[in-house]
Design a protein around this motif. Structure first.
Motif, short mmCIF file in Angstrom:
data_model
loop_
_atom_site.label_atom_id
_atom_site.label_comp_id
_atom_site.label_asym_id
_atom_site.label_seq_id
_atom_site.Cartn_x
_atom_site.Cartn_y
_atom_site.Cartn_z
N ARG A 1 1.56 -1.84 0.29
CA ARG A 1 0.29 -1.16 0.59
C ARG A 1 -0.70 -1.36 -0.55
NH1 ARG A 1 2.80 4.02 3.50
NH2 ARG A 1 2.67 3.23 5.62
N HIS A 2 -0.20 -1.35 -1.79
CA HIS A 2 -1.05 -1.58 -2.96
C HIS A 2 -1.63 -3.00 -2.93
CE1 HIS A 2 -2.42 -1.72 -7.12
NE2 HIS A 2 -1.68 -2.82 -7.28
N ASP B 1 -7.14 -3.47 0.06
CA ASP B 1 -8.54 -3.83 0.30
C ASP B 1 -8.68 -4.98 1.28
OD1 ASP B 1 -9.42 -1.87 -1.51
OD2 ASP B 1 -9.13 -3.23 -3.21
N THR B 2 -7.69 -5.15 2.14
CA THR B 2 -7.72 -6.24 3.12
C THR B 2 -7.56 -5.64 4.52
OG1 THR B 2 -5.34 -6.63 3.28
CG2 THR B 2 -6.50 -7.69 1.43
N ASN B 3 -7.75 -6.48 5.50
CA ASN B 3 -7.50 -6.04 6.88
C ASN B 3 -6.17 -6.59 7.41
OD1 ASN B 3 -8.18 -8.70 7.10
ND2 ASN B 3 -9.75 -8.43 8.66
N ILE B 4 -5.28 -6.94 6.48
CA ILE B 4 -3.97 -7.48 6.87
C ILE B 4 -3.07 -6.35 7.34
CG2 ILE B 4 -1.88 -8.63 6.03
CD1 ILE B 4 -3.77 -10.24 4.19
N GLU B 5 -2.51 -6.55 8.51
CA GLU B 5 -1.59 -5.56 9.08
C GLU B 5 -0.25 -5.64 8.37
OE1 GLU B 5 0.61 -4.73 13.33
OE2 GLU B 5 -1.23 -5.92 13.32
N LEU B 6 0.36 -4.49 8.16
CA LEU B 6 1.68 -4.43 7.52
C LEU B 6 2.70 -3.87 8.50
CD1 LEU B 6 0.66 -2.81 4.10
CD2 LEU B 6 0.93 -5.24 4.63
N GLY C 1 -4.82 -7.80 -8.45
CA GLY C 1 -5.64 -8.31 -7.34
C GLY C 1 -5.57 -9.81 -7.25
N ASP C 2 -5.44 -10.49 -8.41
CA ASP C 2 -5.31 -11.95 -8.40
C ASP C 2 -4.06 -12.39 -7.65
OD1 ASP C 2 -7.62 -12.23 -9.87
OD2 ASP C 2 -6.59 -12.51 -11.78
N LYS D 1 11.65 -0.02 1.40
CA LYS D 1 11.59 0.39 0.00
C LYS D 1 10.40 -0.25 -0.73
CE LYS D 1 14.63 -3.08 -1.85
NZ LYS D 1 15.89 -3.61 -1.89
N ASP D 2 9.79 -1.29 -0.15
CA ASP D 2 8.64 -1.96 -0.77
C ASP D 2 7.31 -1.48 -0.20
OD1 ASP D 2 10.36 -3.58 -2.29
OD2 ASP D 2 10.60 -4.96 -0.60
N LYS D 3 7.35 -0.43 0.57
CA LYS D 3 6.17 0.07 1.27
C LYS D 3 5.00 0.34 0.32
CE LYS D 3 6.66 2.64 5.16
NZ LYS D 3 6.91 3.81 6.00
N TYR D 4 5.27 1.06 -0.76
CA TYR D 4 4.20 1.43 -1.70
C TYR D 4 3.57 0.17 -2.31
CZ TYR D 4 1.71 3.01 -5.79
OH TYR D 4 0.73 3.19 -6.73
N ARG D 5 4.43 -0.76 -2.80
CA ARG D 5 3.93 -1.98 -3.43
C ARG D 5 3.12 -2.81 -2.43
NH1 ARG D 5 8.35 -5.90 -4.82
NH2 ARG D 5 8.05 -6.34 -2.64
#
Length: 164
Positions: free
Chosen positions: A114-115, A119-124, A82-83, A108-112
Motif C-alpha cells: 500500500r505504501h 499515489d497511483t491508481n494501481i489496484e492491489l 518513490g523512486d 503480510k506485505d499489505k502495508y508495504r
C-alpha cells in the motif's frame, strides 16, 4: 475484462506458499507475470542464484518463461522510496505491455505494498498467507541441516549442491 496479475518476490527459495499464490493468480486473472527480485548484495537472505530461482519459479508455477523476469534492485533491498515504486511500475508496464493489471502480494506485505502504490491508481490484491510458510525459516533449516550432515560436502564436491 479480466486483469493481468503482477507478482514480485525474491523466492529465496521458492516454497509452497509462493506456489499457492501463483495458483491463485492463475485462477483469478487472465494472465500472470512474475518478477524475481535480485538483490545487489549476496547475504543470508539472498543466498541463491537469481537465475536458478527464476528457473524454479517457471518449473513449479508452470508459468510460461516469457512471463517470468529478473528485476534487479534499484538501489538496495530495503529501498521503499518513490523512486523504487516508479522503477517497479515502469517495469510492470514494459513487461505486461501496459495491460490492465493488478499487483498481487501476500497478506503480510499489505502495508508495504500500500505504501509503494499509495499515489497511483494501481489496484492491489492480497493473497492470504499460506500456512506460515517462510523462506527465512527454510533457509535457516537448510543451513542447520547443512552444518549437521556431511552429505552437503560430498554434493558440493560433485557440484550437485546447487541442485538441492
Amino acid at each position: 475484462m479480466k486483469k493481468t496479475a503482477v507478482i514480485l518476490g525474491r523466492f529465496q527459495p521458492i516454497h509452497k506458499g509462493h506456489i499457492e499464490m501463483i495458483k491463485y493468480a492463475k485462477e483469478k486473472y487472465k494472465e500472470v507475470y512474475i518478477f524475481v527480485g535480485k538483490s545487489k548484495e549476496t547475504s543470508r537472505r539472498n543466498s541463491y542464484d537469481v537465475k536458478q530461482m527464476r528457473e524454479l519459479v517457471i518449473k513449479f508455477s508452470k508459468i510460461k518463461a516469457d512471463n517470468v523476469s529478473i528485476l534487479p534492485d534499484l538501489t538496495h533491498e530495503g529501498d521503499d522510496s518513490g523512486d523504487w515504486t516508479l522503477y517497479l511500475i515502469d517495469n510492470m508496464v514494459k513487461t505486461t505491455g501496459g495491460h490492465n493489471y493488478v499487483f498481487l502480494g501476500g497478506e503480510k506485505d499489505k502495508y508495504r505494498n500500500r505504501h509503494w502504490f499509495k499515489d497511483t491508481n494501481i489496484e492491489l490484491d492480497f493473497f492470504p498467507d499460506f500456512k506460515e510458510f517462510s523462506s527465512t525459516k527454510l533457509r535457516a533449516l537448510y543451513n542447520q541441516i547443512k552444518e549437521m550432515s556431511p552429505i552437503f560436502d560430498v554434493l558440493k564436491e560433485r557440484e550437485l549442491d546447487d541442485e538441492i
